[in-house]
Design a protein around this motif. Structure first.
Motif, short mmCIF file in Angstrom:
data_model
loop_
_atom_site.label_atom_id
_atom_site.label_comp_id
_atom_site.label_asym_id
_atom_site.label_seq_id
_atom_site.Cartn_x
_atom_site.Cartn_y
_atom_site.Cartn_z
N GLU B 471 -11.81 43.11 60.06
CA GLU B 471 -11.71 43.39 58.64
C GLU B 471 -11.67 44.93 58.47
OE1 GLU B 471 -14.69 41.13 59.40
OE2 GLU B 471 -12.91 39.89 59.65
N ALA B 472 -11.09 45.33 57.35
CA ALA B 472 -11.02 46.77 57.09
C ALA B 472 -11.00 46.98 55.60
CB ALA B 472 -9.76 47.36 57.71
N CYS B 473 -11.26 48.19 55.16
CA CYS B 473 -11.11 48.47 53.74
C CYS B 473 -10.67 49.90 53.50
CB CYS B 473 -12.36 48.13 52.94
SG CYS B 473 -13.73 49.18 53.30
N TYR B 474 -10.06 50.07 52.34
CA TYR B 474 -9.65 51.39 51.88
C TYR B 474 -10.43 51.70 50.61
CZ TYR B 474 -6.94 54.69 49.07
OH TYR B 474 -6.58 55.74 48.27
N VAL B 475 -11.11 52.85 50.59
CA VAL B 475 -11.86 53.26 49.41
C VAL B 475 -11.20 54.52 48.85
CG1 VAL B 475 -14.11 53.95 48.51
CG2 VAL B 475 -13.97 52.38 50.46
N PRO B 476 -10.62 54.44 47.64
CA PRO B 476 -9.90 55.61 47.13
C PRO B 476 -10.82 56.74 46.74
CG PRO B 476 -9.95 53.86 45.49
CD PRO B 476 -10.59 53.30 46.71
N THR B 477 -10.39 57.99 46.98
CA THR B 477 -11.08 59.18 46.49
C THR B 477 -10.01 60.07 45.86
OG1 THR B 477 -10.73 60.51 48.45
CG2 THR B 477 -12.66 59.08 48.46
N ALA B 496 -8.19 41.42 49.07
CA ALA B 496 -8.73 41.58 47.72
C ALA B 496 -8.54 43.02 47.28
CB ALA B 496 -10.23 41.24 47.70
N GLU B 497 -8.30 43.17 45.98
CA GLU B 497 -8.22 44.51 45.44
C GLU B 497 -9.20 44.61 44.29
OE1 GLU B 497 -4.31 45.92 44.86
OE2 GLU B 497 -4.98 47.95 44.30
N GLU B 498 -10.10 45.60 44.35
CA GLU B 498 -11.12 45.71 43.33
C GLU B 498 -10.65 46.60 42.19
OE1 GLU B 498 -14.51 46.96 45.61
OE2 GLU B 498 -14.33 45.15 46.82
N PRO B 499 -11.30 46.49 41.02
CA PRO B 499 -10.86 47.26 39.84
C PRO B 499 -10.77 48.77 40.10
CG PRO B 499 -12.57 45.68 39.23
CD PRO B 499 -12.41 45.58 40.71
N GLY B 500 -11.70 49.31 40.89
CA GLY B 500 -11.68 50.75 41.16
C GLY B 500 -10.57 51.17 42.11
N GLY B 501 -9.83 50.21 42.66
CA GLY B 501 -8.74 50.57 43.57
C GLY B 501 -9.06 50.31 45.03
N ALA B 502 -10.33 49.95 45.34
CA ALA B 502 -10.69 49.66 46.73
C ALA B 502 -9.98 48.40 47.18
CB ALA B 502 -12.21 49.49 46.85
N LYS B 503 -9.54 48.39 48.43
CA LYS B 503 -8.81 47.24 48.95
C LYS B 503 -9.45 46.73 50.24
CE LYS B 503 -4.65 49.46 48.62
NZ LYS B 503 -3.17 49.56 48.63
N ARG B 504 -9.46 45.40 50.38
CA ARG B 504 -10.02 44.79 51.60
C ARG B 504 -8.91 44.09 52.36
NH1 ARG B 504 -14.86 45.36 51.83
NH2 ARG B 504 -15.90 46.16 49.99
N TYR B 505 -8.98 44.21 53.69
CA TYR B 505 -7.92 43.65 54.54
C TYR B 505 -8.52 42.86 55.67
CZ TYR B 505 -5.37 47.64 52.57
OH TYR B 505 -4.83 48.57 51.75
N SER B 506 -7.64 42.06 56.29
CA SER B 506 -8.03 41.50 57.59
C SER B 506 -6.79 41.42 58.47
CB SER B 506 -8.67 40.13 57.42
OG SER B 506 -7.68 39.21 57.05
N LEU B 507 -7.03 41.28 59.76
CA LEU B 507 -5.93 41.19 60.71
C LEU B 507 -6.37 40.27 61.85
CD1 LEU B 507 -3.13 42.33 61.72
CD2 LEU B 507 -4.47 43.96 63.04
N ALA B 508 -5.52 39.23 62.11
CA ALA B 508 -5.79 38.36 63.25
C ALA B 508 -5.21 39.02 64.49
CB ALA B 508 -5.16 36.98 63.01
#
Lengths: 68, 525
Positions: B471-477, B496-508
């Motif tokens: 799993e991974a995520c991107y947190v915007p600044t 998933a994409e959260e309201p603040g712009g943070a995004k969650r990912y996964s990769l098999a």
């Protein structure tokens, strides 16, 4: 007044402010108060007076004596 | 819980709100949930020299006791001691001074042998004031204040700056004017041999300033020039004037032209790939300083002294305000060369039309190293300083990283070199189990596909160890928008994409393409 308000993190301050009514006015608060008053009014408050200074009225009285 | 301070005097007003304090001279309580500890003992004031000596020896023992009981992953900030009041009845009685020296040596030793201990030089702070102001005896007798409470405000500023220096936060680039800043006089009027540098005053003062700047650049601060001059004149001066200390090779970039300085600073920031908020701008002309302050409020612009003989104090203050750092890493020392090698790479790139053959010609060597005692300070520094290519922008100290390792995290850092030079450790990736907690690369190695190769190779290592998905995520600044689509480009699926712009990912991992291009020669250890 403003000094008391900032120092003791009060929302409002009136003439009845004293060590009893004010939570942050403890011995450390007293110390900070003396430092602030001395630099604001350019006076030196003596140890005996520090001991007596327990309320807003005391502060005013001591400052008046100093400044007159 | 917040910071916990061991102390032997009244020092509450010297620290920010929320700090918790021990009893006077009390080490019986060492709260385990403090986020960091502070040791601030002051020399006792008194007259019986041998009694004072004994007390100081006792403090050393107390310190060692506490040191042994604080976990190695908790920061422990230790302040040195200074003799604040001495009445030596005989000139040759140095017992107390010697005992204070031994006490301080004991602290410095702890700093060398314990990575969580950082020694902060309180003496350097208190020496700014006349000795008689250090103690206000009224407050000493009334409230047991060992230091004058009027110094509290200055102390808090100093304290904040010190904590930043421990966290390795500082400005990155110093942009300098030339005429009447690096030398006396105006080059365009006085000529290459007419400018005042070296020799008698004021040339002596400017040369002293240049020597100071050279040493500063050796700690990793990048020097640049922004000057209204004819470039040819300046190049001639750099080549021919024998008294100049700083020459072309000491500057990572320069703008010598008649364009306004704000535009030039913007260009320098782009060329060096450094944010403007990491710039300090030094110019003798108040009008230029004012324009930069107005147009680029994020640039720090210190006042410049009127007289050249004031330069040493100006330099000292500037370093204290912007450039002090607790330790310097090997990468810092090489920074000027690395930024220049980068410029050479940009030029080489222009000669190739096909990007692949350019990459091949670079002979890129990448090596993944597991975090260890030698690279942890550098990894911590990167998490503190990297803003642009940083997916989560989590700031960690070296103690944090040691704790993660003890909790079983996988942490690799990346060393990169090519035929133009060694960029050193310039990236890292943290796996908390199967989650990528941190992934970042220094900007100066971007543009060569290294980021993707690094990620793929690290994931391939995990796959070898039997991990099936990550799993991974991107947190915007404000600064990392360039990587907002990075995981998508690497084949991750957005969960998933959260309201603040943070995004969650996964990769098999089993079906993922983790092969890296042949241009990258990658090894791991």
């Amino acid at each position: 007044m403003e000094i008391l308000k900032d120092l003791f993190e009060l929302e409002t301050v009136d003439e009845n402010c004293s060590q009893e009514t004010c939570e942050k006015w403890d011995s450390l608060g007293q110390l900070n108060l003396v430092v602030e008053l001395e630099s604001e009014f350019g006076v030196s408050i003596e140890p005996e007076e520090i001991g007596e200074m327990r309320s807003f009225h005391d502060v005013i009285r001591i400052l008046k004596e100093k400044l007159s | 819980m917040s910071y916990f301070v061991f102390r032997n005097n009244t020092v509450e007003s010297f620290f920010p709100k929320g700090y918790v304090f021990s009893g006077y001279d009390d080490i019986s309580v060492i709260p385990e949930n403090a986020s960091a500890y502070v040791w601030f003992y002051q020399a006792t004031l008194g007259f019986d020299q041998s009694a004072l000596e004994n007390t100081l020896r006792g403090y050393r023992e107390k310190f060692s006791f506490v040191l042994g009981r604080i976990g190695p992953d908790k920061p422990f900030y230790v302040l040195t001691m200074e003799e604040l009041y001495a009445v030596p009845f005989t000139e040759d009685d140095k017992r107390v001074r010697r005992a204070i020296g031994e006490y301080n040596d004991c602290l410095w030793d702890a700093g060398r042998t314990h990575t969580n201990v950082k020694v902060l030089d309180f003496s350097a702070f208190i020496r700014r004031y006349p000795n008689d102001e250090a103690v206000d005896w009224k407050f000493y007798f009334v409230s047991q204040m060992g230091i004058n409470p009027r110094l509290a405000k200055d102390f808090r500023v100093w304290w904040d700056r010190k904590l930043e220096s421990v966290a390795l936060k500082r400005k990155k680039c110093l942009v300098l004017d030339l005429d009447n800043t690096l030398w006396g006089g105006v080059l365009g009027e006085d000529g290459v041999s007419g400018i005042r540098i070296g020799g008698d005053y004021p040339g002596k003062a400017f040369r002293f300033f240049q020597e100071a700047l050279l040493e500063l650049s050796r700690t990793g601060v990048i020097l640049a020039v922004c000057s209204k001059n004819n470039e040819a004149d300046v190049l001639e001066a750099w080549g021919k004037n024998p008294y100049l200390v700083l020459r072309k090779e000491h500057f990572s970039a320069y703008r010598i032209n008649w364009t306004d300085k704000a535009s030039n600073l913007r260009e320098l920031a782009e060329e060096l790939n450094i944010g403007l908020d990491s710039f300090v701008f030094v110019d003798d002309n108040p009008a230029e300083r004012e324009i930069v302050r107005q147009m680029l409020p994020m640039v720090s612009v210190p006042e410049f002294p009127r007289q050249p003989y004031e330069l040493p104090l100006f330099f000292k203050k500037m370093v204290e305000d912007y450039f002090t750092v607790y330790t310097v890493t090997e990468e810092d020392r090489k920074k000027t060369e690395q930024y220049k090698a980068n410029a050479a790479r940009v030029r080489a790139q222009q000669a190739f039309t096909d990007f692949g053959s350019y990459l091949e010609s670079l002979d890129i060597r990448m090596s993944l190293e597991e975090a260890d005692d030698f690279n942890i300070p550098r990894i911590a520094q990167m998490t503190q300083k990297t803003n642009q290519f940083n997916l989560t922008t989590r700031r960690y100290t070296d103690s944090d990283i040691r704790r993660f390792l003890s909790e079983g995290w996988k942490i690799w850092c990346l060393r990169v070199s090519d035929r133009f030079g060694d960029s050193g450790i310039t990236g890292c990736i943290f796996f908390d189990g199967t989650t990528i907690d941190t992934f970042l690369l220094s900007c100066r190695i971007l543009g060569k596909g290294i980021e993707t190769a690094f990620l793929k190779y690290a994931l391939a290592l995990l796959r070898e160890q039997g991990v099936v998905s990550v799993e991974a995520c991107y947190v915007p600044t404000a600064k990392n928008s360039q990587v907002s689509g990075f995981y998508e480009r690497c084949g991750f699926s957005l969960k998933a994409e959260e309201p603040g712009g943070a995004k969650r990912y996964s990769l098999a991992l089993q079906d993922a393409d983790l092969k890296t291009d042949k241009y990258y020669h990658i090894t791991s250890r």
